[in-house]
Design a protein around this motif. Structure first.
Motif, PDB file in Angstrom:
ATOM      1  N   TYR A 152       3.445  -7.328  -0.259  1.00 11.28           N
ATOM      2  CA  TYR A 152       3.805  -8.672  -0.710  1.00 11.28           C
ATOM      3  C   TYR A 152       2.650  -9.671  -0.570  1.00 11.28           C
ATOM      4  CZ  TYR A 152       8.545  -6.906  -1.036  1.00 11.28           C
ATOM      5  OH  TYR A 152       9.653  -6.180  -1.393  1.00 11.28           O
ATOM      6  N   ASN A 153       1.958  -9.649   0.571  1.00  9.26           N
ATOM      7  CA  ASN A 153       0.820 -10.559   0.725  1.00  9.26           C
ATOM      8  C   ASN A 153      -0.301 -10.208  -0.243  1.00  9.26           C
ATOM      9  OD1 ASN A 153       2.300 -11.686   2.766  1.00  9.26           O
ATOM     10  ND2 ASN A 153       0.976 -11.023   4.432  1.00  9.26           N
ATOM     11  N   ALA A 154      -0.492  -8.904  -0.470  1.00  8.51           N
ATOM     12  CA  ALA A 154      -1.517  -8.477  -1.420  1.00  8.51           C
ATOM     13  C   ALA A 154      -1.167  -8.914  -2.842  1.00  8.51           C
ATOM     14  CB  ALA A 154      -1.672  -6.962  -1.363  1.00  8.51           C
ATOM     15  N   LYS A 155       0.095  -8.810  -3.192  1.00  8.77           N
ATOM     16  CA  LYS A 155       0.541  -9.264  -4.517  1.00  8.77           C
ATOM     17  C   LYS A 155       0.298 -10.762  -4.674  1.00  8.77           C
ATOM     18  CE  LYS A 155       4.753 -10.267  -7.091  1.00  8.77           C
ATOM     19  NZ  LYS A 155       6.240 -10.272  -7.053  1.00  8.77           N
ATOM     20  N   ASP A 156       0.642 -11.543  -3.659  1.00  8.21           N
ATOM     21  CA  ASP A 156       0.429 -12.992  -3.730  1.00  8.21           C
ATOM     22  C   ASP A 156      -1.059 -13.317  -3.899  1.00  8.21           C
ATOM     23  OD1 ASP A 156       3.122 -13.372  -3.421  1.00  8.21           O
ATOM     24  OD2 ASP A 156       3.018 -13.866  -1.287  1.00  8.21           O
ATOM     25  N   ALA A 157      -1.912 -12.601  -3.186  1.00 15.71           N
ATOM     26  CA  ALA A 157      -3.353 -12.836  -3.290  1.00 15.71           C
ATOM     27  C   ALA A 157      -3.859 -12.531  -4.688  1.00 15.71           C
ATOM     28  CB  ALA A 157      -4.100 -11.980  -2.264  1.00 15.71           C
ATOM     29  N   LEU A 158      -3.347 -11.470  -5.292  1.00 19.93           N
ATOM     30  CA  LEU A 158      -3.754 -11.108  -6.647  1.00 19.93           C
ATOM     31  C   LEU A 158      -3.367 -12.188  -7.649  1.00 19.93           C
ATOM     32  CD1 LEU A 158      -2.812  -7.312  -6.749  1.00 19.93           C
ATOM     33  CD2 LEU A 158      -5.103  -8.279  -7.032  1.00 19.93           C
ATOM     34  N   LEU A 159      -2.141 -12.655  -7.552  1.00 21.94           N
ATOM     35  CA  LEU A 159      -1.657 -13.635  -8.524  1.00 21.94           C
ATOM     36  C   LEU A 159      -2.332 -14.999  -8.342  1.00 21.94           C
ATOM     37  CD1 LEU A 159       2.142 -12.744  -8.679  1.00 21.94           C
ATOM     38  CD2 LEU A 159       0.256 -11.920 -10.098  1.00 21.94           C
ATOM     39  N   LYS A 160      -2.658 -15.351  -7.102  1.00 24.48           N
ATOM     40  CA  LYS A 160      -3.323 -16.623  -6.849  1.00 24.48           C
ATOM     41  C   LYS A 160      -4.792 -16.604  -7.234  1.00 24.48           C
ATOM     42  CE  LYS A 160      -0.312 -17.999  -3.000  1.00 24.48           C
ATOM     43  NZ  LYS A 160      -0.219 -18.190  -1.525  1.00 24.48           N
ATOM     44  N   SER A 161      -5.377 -15.420  -7.315  1.00 24.50           N
ATOM     45  CA  SER A 161      -6.815 -15.307  -7.574  1.00 24.50           C
ATOM     46  C   SER A 161      -7.203 -15.689  -8.997  1.00 24.50           C
ATOM     47  CB  SER A 161      -7.268 -13.874  -7.312  1.00 24.50           C
ATOM     48  OG  SER A 161      -6.787 -12.991  -8.317  1.00 24.50           O
ATOM     49  N   GLN A 162      -6.246 -15.599  -9.930  1.00 21.88           N
ATOM     50  CA  GLN A 162      -6.482 -15.876 -11.353  1.00 21.88           C
ATOM     51  C   GLN A 162      -7.537 -14.929 -11.953  1.00 21.88           C
ATOM     52  OE1 GLN A 162      -7.386 -20.144 -11.456  1.00 21.88           O
ATOM     53  NE2 GLN A 162      -5.215 -20.608 -11.656  1.00 21.88           N
ATOM     54  N   LEU A 163      -7.718 -13.777 -11.331  1.00 24.60           N
ATOM     55  CA  LEU A 163      -8.637 -12.770 -11.860  1.00 24.60           C
ATOM     56  C   LEU A 163      -7.949 -11.828 -12.830  1.00 24.60           C
ATOM     57  CD1 LEU A 163     -10.474 -11.952  -8.524  1.00 24.60           C
ATOM     58  CD2 LEU A 163     -11.521 -12.994 -10.544  1.00 24.60           C
ATOM     59  N   LEU A 164      -6.636 -11.786 -12.781  1.00 23.16           N
ATOM     60  CA  LEU A 164      -5.875 -10.929 -13.675  1.00 23.16           C
ATOM     61  C   LEU A 164      -5.871 -11.528 -15.086  1.00 23.16           C
ATOM     62  CD1 LEU A 164      -3.892  -8.519 -14.018  1.00 23.16           C
ATOM     63  CD2 LEU A 164      -2.064 -10.069 -13.303  1.00 23.16           C
ATOM     64  N   ARG A 271      -1.847   1.438   0.051  1.00 24.67           N
ATOM     65  CA  ARG A 271      -3.301   1.322   0.080  1.00 24.67           C
ATOM     66  C   ARG A 271      -3.835   0.831  -1.267  1.00 24.67           C
ATOM     67  NH1 ARG A 271      -7.474   2.893   3.334  1.00 24.67           N
ATOM     68  NH2 ARG A 271      -9.453   3.429   2.364  1.00 24.67           N
ATOM     69  N   MET A 272      -3.262   1.310  -2.360  1.00 19.48           N
ATOM     70  CA  MET A 272      -3.704   0.872  -3.692  1.00 19.48           C
ATOM     71  C   MET A 272      -3.532  -0.630  -3.854  1.00 19.48           C
ATOM     72  SD  MET A 272      -1.999   3.971  -5.951  1.00 19.48           S
ATOM     73  CE  MET A 272      -2.356   3.184  -7.542  1.00 19.48           C
ATOM     74  N   VAL A 273      -2.341  -1.126  -3.506  1.00 17.01           N
ATOM     75  CA  VAL A 273      -2.039  -2.547  -3.692  1.00 17.01           C
ATOM     76  C   VAL A 273      -2.855  -3.390  -2.710  1.00 17.01           C
ATOM     77  CG1 VAL A 273      -0.219  -4.289  -3.686  1.00 17.01           C
ATOM     78  CG2 VAL A 273       0.260  -1.982  -4.540  1.00 17.01           C
ATOM     79  N   HIS A 274      -2.935  -2.936  -1.470  1.00 10.25           N
ATOM     80  CA  HIS A 274      -3.679  -3.664  -0.442  1.00 10.25           C
ATOM     81  C   HIS A 274      -5.155  -3.784  -0.815  1.00 10.25           C
ATOM     82  CE1 HIS A 274      -5.698  -4.079   3.565  1.00 10.25           C
ATOM     83  NE2 HIS A 274      -4.739  -4.959   3.722  1.00 10.25           N
ATOM     84  N   TYR A 275      -5.712  -2.731  -1.378  1.00  9.22           N
ATOM     85  CA  TYR A 275      -7.123  -2.735  -1.759  1.00  9.22           C
ATOM     86  C   TYR A 275      -7.401  -3.807  -2.816  1.00  9.22           C
ATOM     87  CZ  TYR A 275     -11.634  -0.983  -3.480  1.00  9.22           C
ATOM     88  OH  TYR A 275     -12.949  -0.874  -3.872  1.00  9.22           O
TER      89      TYR A 275
END
Length: 324
Positions: A152-164, A271-275
Motif C-alpha cells: 500500500y505505501n509503495a502504491k501510494d509512492a508510485l501514484l504520487k510520483s507522477q512518473l507513471l 518485492r515487485m511492488v516495493h521495488y
C-alpha cells in the motif's frame, strides 16, 4: 521531511570523517555500487582495505542501525560467515557533521552462482545456521515485512510520483490493485524471525571454497522463506531442484515447515511492488534518474503491466511442494 542530499559527501569530507575515528586512508576512494547509501572502498596506512558506508539520513534511526550491527556481531560469534562492522573505541556507528557511517573490512570474491547446486547446498547450511541464531530473539526497532509497507505505501509512492505515463495509468493501477488484493489474501501469518531480508546473489560472495554473506541493511522481521526464495529461478521443475538442494543444507541446522512455501509467490509480488515504490520514493536523489532512466519510459511501464498480470496469474497456481 525534505529529501536529504548526499551532495556534501565530497572526497575531502569523506576522508575527514574516516580520519575522525583514527583510520587514515592512503589510497583513493573507490565508489562501490550502492544507491540507498554511499559506500567507498579504500586502503589505509595500516595496510588493510576497508569499506566506509555512509547511511542515508532519516531512513533508519540510530537504534535500528545498531540493531543491524548487533545482529551481524551475533552471527559472527556463531561462526556464520557474515561481514560485520568494525568497532573503534567500542563503537560501530560513527557520526560526523550530520552524517552517520560505519566501517567494514573489505572482502573479495566473485558473485554467487545461483545455478551451482554445490554452492546452493552450502548456502542452505549457512542460512540454516543464521536462522538458528536469528530465532533466539526478536528485533525491537527494525521493521517487519508487511503488506502496508510493501504494497500500500509503495502504491501510494508510485501514484504520487507522477512518473507513471497518464495513458497507462488505468491499466497499471487496475492490475496493481488486483495483485495487491490477492497478495494480501495469500500472505498468511507465520512465525516471524530476524532475517537478512535481502538475500540475493549480489549479497553473497564466493572466494575459493568459502562463502560470505554481506549487507544487512535491509534486515527485518519476517517469514524465514524470505531468505531462501530469491535463490529460485527458471521453470517450476528447476525451482523444485534448487529448493530441494537449499533445504537439504538448511535442515542440517534448522527446521523448515512446508507451509512456508505458500509465501513464495506473495513475497515475490511484494518485492515487485516495493521495488517500484522504492525507486519512485528516491527519484529526487540525482543518482536515481541517472542510473534508473528507464523507469520514466513508456516501455518500462508497459512491461510492468505484463509482469504484474503474470504474477497475478501465478498467485492463483498451486504453491511449490516438495515430496517428503
Amino acid at each position: 521531511m525534505s529529501e536529504f542530499s548526499f551532495a556534501n559527501l565530497t572526497p575531502d569530507f569523506i576522508l575527514d570523517a574516516i580520519e575522525s575515528v583514527g583510520i587514515y586512508p592512503e589510497s583513493g576512494l573507490l565508489a562501490l555500487n550502492s544507491y540507498e547509501n554511499r559506500v567507498y572502498q579504500f586502503k589505509a596506512d595500516d595496510n588493510f582495505r576497508y569499506v566506509a558506508k555512509f547511511y542515508r539520513p532519516y531512513r533508519w534511526s540510530d537504534e535500528q542501525i545498531l540493531e543491524e550491527h548487533q545482529f551481524a556481531f551475533s552471527l559472527q560469534e556463531a561462526e556464520v560467515p557474515m561481514v560485520a562492522p568494525i568497532k573503534r573505541g567500542g563503537d560501530s556507528l560513527f557520526h560526523y557533521q550530520g552524517y552517520r557511517f560505519a566501517l567494514f573490512p573489505s572482502v573479495g570474491g566473485r558473485q554467487f552462482e545461483m545455478d551451482n547446486l554445490d554452492q546452493l547446498e552450502i548456502l542452505g547450511r549457512y542460512i540454516g545456521r543464521m536462522h538458528r541464531v536469528a530465532g533466539t530473539q526478536q528485533f525491537k526497532h527494525r521493521p517487519t515485512i508487511n503488506c502496508q509497507d510493501y504494497l500500500y505505501n509503495a502504491k501510494d509512492a508510485l501514484l504520487k510520483s507522477q512518473l507513471l505515463p497518464m495513458h497507462l495509468e488505468t491499466p497499471f493501477v487496475t492490475i496493481l490493485e488486483h495483485l495487491i488484493e490477492k497478495t494480501e489474501q495469500e500472505y498468511q501469518q507465520v512465525e516471524q524471525i530476524r532475517l537478512h531480508g535481502d538475500c540475493h546473489a549480489g549479497n553473497i560472495l564466493w572466494s575459493g571454497e568459502h562463502l560470505m554473506l554481506v549487507d544487512l541493511d535491509d534486515c527485518r522481521q519476517g517469514p524465514l522463506i524470505q531468505d531462501l526464495w530469491m535463490m529460485l529461478n527458471g521453470d517450476r521443475q528447476e525451482q523444485l531442484v534448487q529448493l530441494d538442494t537449499l533445504l537439504s543444507g538448511y535442515e542440517e541446522f534448522n527446521t523448515f515447515e512446508q507451509r512456508q512455501l505458500n509465501l513464495i509467490e506473495p513475497l515475490r509480488a511484494m518485492r515487485m511492488v516495493h521495488y517500484m515504490g522504492w525507486i519512485a520514493t528516491r527519484w529526487q536523489d540525482p543518482a536515481f534518474p541517472r542510473n534508473f532512466s528507464w523507469f520514466a519510459t513508456d516501455k518500462y511501464w508497459e512491461q510492468q503491466i505484463l509482469a504484474l498480470k503474470e504474477q497475478f496469474a501465478t498467485l492463483h497456481e498451486p504453491a511449490l511442494r516438495l515430496i517428503p
